[in-house]
Write a protein that holds these residues in place. Structure first.
Motif, short mmCIF file in Angstrom:
data_model
loop_
_atom_site.label_atom_id
_atom_site.label_comp_id
_atom_site.label_asym_id
_atom_site.label_seq_id
_atom_site.Cartn_x
_atom_site.Cartn_y
_atom_site.Cartn_z
N ALA A 25 37.20 38.51 45.78
CA ALA A 25 38.63 37.76 46.01
C ALA A 25 39.53 37.84 44.97
O ALA A 25 40.58 38.34 45.03
CB ALA A 25 38.41 36.41 46.20
N ASP A 26 38.91 37.96 43.59
CA ASP A 26 39.55 38.06 42.31
C ASP A 26 40.08 39.47 42.24
O ASP A 26 41.10 40.02 41.75
CB ASP A 26 38.59 38.09 41.23
CG ASP A 26 38.30 36.62 41.02
OD1 ASP A 26 38.96 35.78 41.64
OD2 ASP A 26 37.59 36.03 40.11
N GLY A 27 39.30 40.51 42.87
CA GLY A 27 40.05 42.08 42.97
C GLY A 27 41.01 42.23 43.65
O GLY A 27 41.66 42.98 43.60
N GLU A 28 40.97 41.39 45.03
CA GLU A 28 42.29 41.50 45.78
C GLU A 28 43.40 40.76 44.90
O GLU A 28 44.56 41.43 45.14
CB GLU A 28 42.07 40.46 47.03
CG GLU A 28 43.05 40.23 48.01
CD GLU A 28 43.32 41.72 48.57
OE1 GLU A 28 44.64 42.36 48.06
OE2 GLU A 28 42.83 42.14 49.25
N VAL A 29 43.18 39.74 44.27
CA VAL A 29 44.35 39.26 43.61
C VAL A 29 44.81 40.28 42.70
O VAL A 29 46.32 40.47 42.51
CB VAL A 29 43.87 37.95 42.93
CG1 VAL A 29 45.22 37.19 42.04
CG2 VAL A 29 43.56 36.83 43.89
N ALA A 30 43.99 40.76 41.79
CA ALA A 30 44.24 41.56 40.58
C ALA A 30 45.00 42.85 41.26
O ALA A 30 46.01 43.37 40.64
CB ALA A 30 43.14 42.20 39.80
N LEU A 31 44.32 43.48 42.24
CA LEU A 31 45.11 44.67 43.07
C LEU A 31 46.57 44.15 43.53
O LEU A 31 47.49 45.05 43.39
CB LEU A 31 44.30 45.02 44.19
CG LEU A 31 44.77 46.08 45.00
CD1 LEU A 31 44.64 47.43 44.31
CD2 LEU A 31 44.16 45.87 46.52
N ASP A 32 46.72 43.25 44.10
CA ASP A 32 48.11 42.81 44.38
C ASP A 32 48.99 42.66 43.49
O ASP A 32 50.07 43.19 43.64
CB ASP A 32 48.07 41.47 45.34
CG ASP A 32 47.44 41.69 46.48
OD1 ASP A 32 47.20 42.63 47.25
OD2 ASP A 32 46.72 40.49 47.09
N ILE A 33 48.70 42.01 42.35
CA ILE A 33 49.58 41.83 41.01
C ILE A 33 49.78 43.11 40.44
O ILE A 33 50.97 43.60 40.23
CB ILE A 33 49.06 40.63 40.28
CG1 ILE A 33 49.02 39.56 41.00
CG2 ILE A 33 49.77 40.83 38.99
CD1 ILE A 33 48.32 38.48 40.01
N GLU A 34 48.61 43.79 40.09
CA GLU A 34 49.08 45.05 39.50
C GLU A 34 49.73 46.14 40.17
O GLU A 34 50.55 46.85 39.40
CB GLU A 34 47.51 45.54 38.99
CG GLU A 34 46.65 44.68 37.89
CD GLU A 34 45.52 44.63 37.52
OE1 GLU A 34 44.95 43.93 37.08
OE2 GLU A 34 44.76 45.94 38.07
N VAL A 35 49.26 46.24 41.37
CA VAL A 35 50.09 47.43 42.15
C VAL A 35 51.60 47.17 42.19
O VAL A 35 52.58 47.66 41.97
CB VAL A 35 49.47 47.52 43.40
CG1 VAL A 35 50.49 48.35 44.33
CG2 VAL A 35 48.36 48.19 43.51
N ALA A 36 52.03 45.69 42.65
CA ALA A 36 53.33 45.47 42.73
C ALA A 36 54.29 45.53 41.30
O ALA A 36 55.07 45.86 41.15
CB ALA A 36 53.44 43.96 43.27
N GLY A 37 53.52 44.88 40.29
CA GLY A 37 54.00 44.82 38.73
C GLY A 37 53.93 46.33 38.24
O GLY A 37 55.07 46.40 37.54
N ALA A 38 53.18 47.43 38.66
CA ALA A 38 53.20 48.61 38.24
C ALA A 38 54.58 49.27 38.73
O ALA A 38 55.10 50.24 38.00
CB ALA A 38 52.03 49.38 38.55
N VAL A 39 54.80 48.85 40.06
CA VAL A 39 56.05 49.60 40.54
C VAL A 39 57.43 49.02 40.18
O VAL A 39 58.39 49.58 39.97
CB VAL A 39 55.87 49.65 42.20
CG1 VAL A 39 57.00 49.98 42.89
CG2 VAL A 39 54.58 50.28 42.76
#
Length: 520
Positions: A241-255
């Motif tokens: 579940a933590d992987g999901e949260v990190a993925l969401d934030i990091e992808v949106a934030g990188a863009v």
């Protein structure tokens, strides 16, 4: 005093059996629930409906909780209430049999039978959620397991992407636009113990965010956690579940690194999921114009009260000019890890107010095909709804009939890379990881739309909002995907990619500069 007359609330029947066993929930258990009123033309509720509901609650000793007021309900249609099970029943509100059940060591309330409510409330309510607190959705992400490659690609090297490079490959306007002044809402669902009334997992760490954004030479965006109905940022206990949260934030934030990212944590329940979206739509402090959802499940196994509650808040998003992206699922047209031999559409992506995001396998030369690594490796979701009818914006595309023969809404609408082998380089738990799944595609598009909304704001325009008709009228802004299928089991015969829209890639992958020209 005569007993309040009540009857079965049609939107709240449960047809799927609850888990066996468990002890009965005691009559004095205090239970918080959520009511959603019917929508008046243009949004919100009527004064008569609000007064009827609030007067009933006051007369029957059912408390308002979470700060609900008549004024707020007029605008949002939502009422938060609480009472003992005994008091609910005395008021003519009978949820049927309630039992405590355990899943993976976490306690939930399971409801069986039908919810009965007083006859005078039947016409004004769309849904009443909160009695059943079993998990309602799963995260649509898949970690790349370097020792577990599948099929003919078993010997290939890591073909994953740094998110900024993927954005550049897709032509996102990241040089001129950074998402300044925009807010992206990300919905995350906590593991939640209903007996202890607390979340037991799902979250992110500031140290991971600092390390990740440093690795891509970008300042950490403003990230704000918001708890909904007891939800909270609880990293650690559940690495997946933590992987999901990190993925969401990091992808949106990188863009969109200059956008504000607000993460709404809520219990993984019918009530929690709908309330998290509601909180984002009506957040007058942060005012997100985009919502990214990476959680879901087969619509055919969803309780109708949940579908009705979610439909209400997704309609509210459209009414309030908020664009919603949701993952299409990671188990192909089956939408189940273990297929039942039938295709299923993933919800909430199957809802017509959501932009459903499918999954591809992408290479650096932009050779793309449908992500399908079989049962072990997953596949991009997609299909045709058995519940939501084909919307007007899909009138110009050939959507096949649903498995039940219904003229349903086709999903996905759009797609992007999701195969873990061509997945996203992120950082979770202090470790570099590669994660795929359609859950990465939703925040990818959310980031892109933050850039587009920044461009619109500079011209004095409102955010894009509900824009499906624009997307379907601007198919040239997508790269058509014609290779592959999402029949993960190889036994369903559904669905194959082809020219134009299809039920595995939608309109195709994004051509960022063309989407900016179309919508900006």
């Amino acid at each position: 005093m005569p007993k309040t007359r009540s009857k079965v609330f049609a939107s709240s029947k449960i047809t799927k059996p609850s888990p066996a066993g468990g002890r009965t929930v005691p009559a004095m258990e205090f239970i918080k629930t959520t009511l959603i009123l019917r929508r008046k033309a243009g949004g919100g509720a009527t004064q008569n409906d609000v007064d009827l509901v609030y007067d009933f609650l006051a007369a029957n000793h059912i408390s308002l909780v979470e700060g609900s007021t008549r004024e707020e309900t007029l605008h949002t249609r939502l009422v938060q209430v609480g009472a003992t099970l005994q008091d609910y029943r005395a008021a003519g509100i009978d949820p049927g049999k309630l039992r405590w059940v355990k899943r993976a060591g976490v306690t939930h309330r399971a409801r069986s039978g039908s919810l009965r409510i007083p006859t005078q409330l039947q016409a004004v309510l769309l849904s009443w959620t909160g009695f059943d607190t079993q998990p309602t959705a799963v995260a649509h992400s898949r970690f790349l397991r370097s020792t577990k490659r599948f099929g003919a690609r078993a010997a290939v090297k890591n073909l994953s992407f740094a998110v900024p490079k993927l954005a550049k490959l897709y032509g996102f306007p990241t040089t001129a636009l950074k998402g300044k002044g925009q807010c992206i809402a990300i919905i995350e669902l906590n593991n939640f113990d209903s007996a202890m009334h607390k979340p037991t997992g799902t979250g992110y760490t500031s140290s991971d965010m600092a390390a990740y954004f440093k690795s891509i030479k970008t300042k950490v965006p403003t990230i704000i956690p918001v708890g909904v109905l007891g939800g909270a940022n609880v990293p650690g206990p559940d690495p997946n579940a933590d992987g999901e949260v990190a993925l969401d934030i990091e992808v949106a934030g990188a863009v969109a690194p200059q956008a504000t990212i607000v993460v709404y944590f809520a219990p993984n329940t019918d009530r929690g999921f709908a309330n998290a979206i509601h909180a984002a739509v009506f957040d007058t402090t942060h005012k997100p114009s985009i919502i990214s959802i990476s959680w879901g499940g087969p619509e055919d196994f969803s309780k109708k009260q949940y579908l009705d509650a979610m439909s209400a808040v997704l309609q509210d998003a459209a009414d309030n000019n908020v664009t919603v992206f949701a993952a299409a699922g990671d188990s192909g047209s089956s939408d189940l890890e273990t297929s039942d031999g039938k295709p299923h559409a993933d919800f909430p992506g199957s809802h017509d107010k959501v932009i459903s995001c499918g999954g591809l396998r992408t290479h650096t030369d932009l050779a793309e095909s449908i992500w399908n690594n079989g049962v072990q490796g997953g596949s991009g979701g997609g299909g045709v709804s058995n519940i939501f009818k084909k919307p007007p914006y899909q009138s110009g595309v050939a959507v096949p009939k649903s498995p039940s023969g219904f003229a349903g809404r086709g999903a996905p609408d759009v797609s992007g890379t999701a195969d873990p082998e061509t997945g996203y380089q992120v950082l979770v738990g202090g470790q570099k990881q590669v994660i795929g799944g359609t859950s990465a595609v939703a925040p990818l598009y959310a980031g892109l739309f933050a850039l587009i909304n920044q461009s619109r704001a500079s011209k004095g325009k409102k955010p894009v909002g509900f824009c499906h008709a624009n997307l379907y009228g601007g198919a040239a802004a997508f790269r058509d995907i014609t290779q592959g299928n999402n029949d993960m089991t190889g036994q369903l015969g559904k669905y194959a990619a082809g020219p134009g829209w299809d039920a595995c890639a939608g309109l195709g992958s994004p051509i960022g500069d063309k989407l900016l020209a179309l919508l900006g």
